[in-house]
Write a protein that holds these residues in place. Structure first.
Motif, PDB file in Angstrom:
ATOM      1  N   VAL A 123      -1.656  11.225  -5.594  1.00 50.78           N
ATOM      2  CA  VAL A 123      -0.743  12.171  -5.637  1.00 50.78           C
ATOM      3  C   VAL A 123      -0.051  12.143  -6.970  1.00 50.78           C
ATOM      4  O   VAL A 123       0.005  10.902  -7.573  1.00 50.78           O
ATOM      5  CB  VAL A 123       0.369  11.849  -4.650  1.00 50.78           C
ATOM      6  N   LEU A 138       8.163   9.710  -5.281  1.00 48.28           N
ATOM      7  CA  LEU A 138       6.615   9.365  -5.197  1.00 48.28           C
ATOM      8  C   LEU A 138       6.201   8.464  -4.132  1.00 48.28           C
ATOM      9  O   LEU A 138       5.315   8.894  -3.149  1.00 48.28           O
ATOM     10  CB  LEU A 138       6.055   8.903  -6.420  1.00 48.28           C
ATOM     11  N   GLY A 158      -0.786   6.988  -6.571  1.00 46.28           N
ATOM     12  CA  GLY A 158      -0.001   7.966  -7.130  1.00 46.28           C
ATOM     13  C   GLY A 158       0.507   7.736  -8.412  1.00 46.28           C
ATOM     14  O   GLY A 158       0.352   6.709  -8.968  1.00 46.28           O
TER      15      GLY A 158
END
Length: 204
Positions: A123, A138, A158
């Motif tokens: 991500v 996040l 991420g």
């Protein structure tokens, strides 16, 4: 701290709403029974040839002095997207932009970028400023992704990025712990290290 002083059960929250909360990051994550740690993460790096690195570096170095980076959109289009496009070149990954996720009324929203390769998910959350609050968002996205996907990936990865600064994080799905990397990667100075980490994560 009681979770109900932070997250009101009768209200709905998007991922972006967590960016706006003024509570301590560890208290926000505790609402989802997740621990937060901060330490230097040593990511393995891709050792192959980066045949587009020089071109990408040159383009960024030439454009940065003349770019107005006052908006998140400008950072996404001119700094983040070119890096991710090159990541696709070096991997077999697919890229989803504004990928929608709905786990619950407290875990929903769109992921700015979701890269996927052979069951590995990464991500990328873009922000105009404030990496610390951006990392909270996040982390929430990684917590939601854990429940959204079917994958044997034990660590979800991420990164939060302002375009010229990147910071990594990971979510251990078994121990339910988010780790915030203390290292920052600057573009264009650390572009090669950044690319090699992103590519290796997706090639695992």
């Amino acid at each position: 701290m009681s979770r109900f002083t932070i997250i009101k059960p009768e209200e709905s929250y998007t991922f972006a709403d967590y960016f706006k909360l003024n509570f301590a990051p560890q208290d926000i994550l505790a609402c989802f029974q997740v621990l937060l740690s901060r330490r230097s993460l040593q990511f393995p790096q891709y050792t192959g040839t980066l045949d587009r690195l020089l071109d990408l570096t040159t383009r960024i170095e030439e454009s940065l002095p003349r770019l107005s980076l006052t908006s998140e959109m400008a950072r996404r289009e001119f700094l983040i997207a070119p890096v991710l496009t090159d990541v696709l070149h070096y991997t077999q990954a697919t890229l989803n932009v504004e990928y929608p996720v709905f786990v619950s009324h407290q875990l929903k929203g769109s992921l700015d970028y979701l890269l996927q390769s052979d069951g590995v998910f990464l991500v990328i959350e873009a922000k105009n400023e404030d990496l610390e609050r951006g990392f909270v968002q996040l982390a929430i996205e990684l917590i939601a992704l854990d429940q959204w996907i079917e994958s044997n990936q034990t660590l979800l990865y991420g990164a939060i990025s302002t375009g010229n600064i990147w910071q990594f994080g990971q979510f251990d799905r078994q121990s339910r712990q988010v780790t915030q990397d203390l290292n920052l990667y600057r573009v264009p100075a650390d572009l090669e290290d950044l690319l090699r980490i992103l590519v290796q994560i997706l090639n695992n």
